[in-house]
Design an enzyme around this catalytic site. Structure first.
Site, PDB file in Angstrom:
ATOM      1  CG  ASP A  11      45.263  41.969  42.075  1.00 35.14           C
ATOM      2  OD1 ASP A  11      46.475  42.128  42.303  1.00 35.14           O
ATOM      3  OD2 ASP A  11      44.374  42.590  42.684  1.00 35.14           O
ATOM      4  CG  ASP A 130      48.149  42.373  51.659  1.00 41.39           C
ATOM      5  OD1 ASP A 130      48.590  43.157  50.801  1.00 41.39           O
ATOM      6  OD2 ASP A 130      47.978  41.156  51.439  1.00 41.39           O
TER       7      ASP A 130
END
Length: 257
Positions: A11, A130
């Site tokens: 990330d 997600d």
């Protein structure tokens, strides 16, 4: 089935690799390029880079590091973050990325999946999802803009329905990010992944929950996923990749060299 893939996830925020827990409270892990190089040397099958605030900031992924990654690793890598057009994707692929992944932009414009599919080929197009389990409703719901906790939004989509939808639009691969498990290292959400697998005809990548080597074995054997993505166990040295691959081979899991 082809050999299963081990995929470190990096990330990226403000040019650095970060990691949160359940998509919140991100801490800095380190520089992008050295980490990518390390994981490639250790035997990762591919890498995924998420510019986690690109979509919520209404910008495309910061491309300054993509070319540098391509210069130092010899394994496939995927880049995600605010890719809203064929042009955005093309620039990233030209810089050396093998795949691009879209998440929130796909929710805003599902036809983008088909446009990318038709332009670059299905193998290049990954859709990230997600998914959060709502204990009150007992349902898995898709969220967007999850890279910035202050801007995260619930969508109208239940996860299983969105998985079917993105396949109809031409997704070549799906990464299912199980938000409840993210960063807590208690194991992948086998229940959800198994249910999704039944309706997923393209490669399915599990994300969220890896904490021990057995968690990888379980998700491959029980949920029949094609790859397992993980972050904190690799970033913090909890599970060295060579050790993980040796363990999986001992457990008779087909794994790449």
């Amino acid at each position: 089935m082809l050999a299963r893939r081990i995929i470190p996830c990096l990330d990226v925020r403000d040019g650095l690799v970060v990691k949160g827990v359940k998509f919140r409270n991100h801490e800095t892990i380190g520089e992008i390029v050295p980490l990518a190089e390390l994981y490639a040397q250790q035997g990762a099958d591919e890498l995924v880079f998420y510019d986690i605030t690109a979509s919520s900031d209404q910008r495309v992924v910061d491309k300054s590091w993509v070319t540098r990654i391509a210069q130092v690793i010899d394994i496939p890598f995927c880049v995600a973050g605010g890719i809203k057009s064929v042009e955005d994707a093309g620039r990233i692929l030209e810089m050396g990325a093998d795949k691009i992944s879209i998440n929130s932009p796909a929710l805003a414009n599902p036809s983008l999946i088909r446009e990318l599919h038709d332009t670059f080929g299905q193998q290049c197009v990954v859709v990230g999802i997600d998914s959060y389990f709502n204990e009150e409703t007992g349902k898995y719901q898709v969220h967007q803009y999850t890279g910035d906790e202050s801007r995260t939004q619930i969508t109208r989509w239940q996860t299983a329905d969105w998985v079917k939808e993105v396949q109809q639009h031409g997704a070549g691969e799906i990464v299912l990010n199980c938000m409840n498990q993210d960063g807590v290292r208690q194991g992948y959400d086998i229940t959800q992944l198994t249910a999704i697998r039944e309706n997923c005809a393209v490669p399915l990548i599990a994300s969220g929950g890896a904490g021990e080597k057995v968690h990888f074995k379980d998700v491959f054997e029980q949920a029949d996923v094609d790859g397992a993505l993980a972050a904190s166990v690799f970033h913090k040295g909890i599970i060295p990749i060579p050790e993980l691959k040796a363990y999986l081979r001992e457990q008779q899991v087909a794994i790449r060299d």
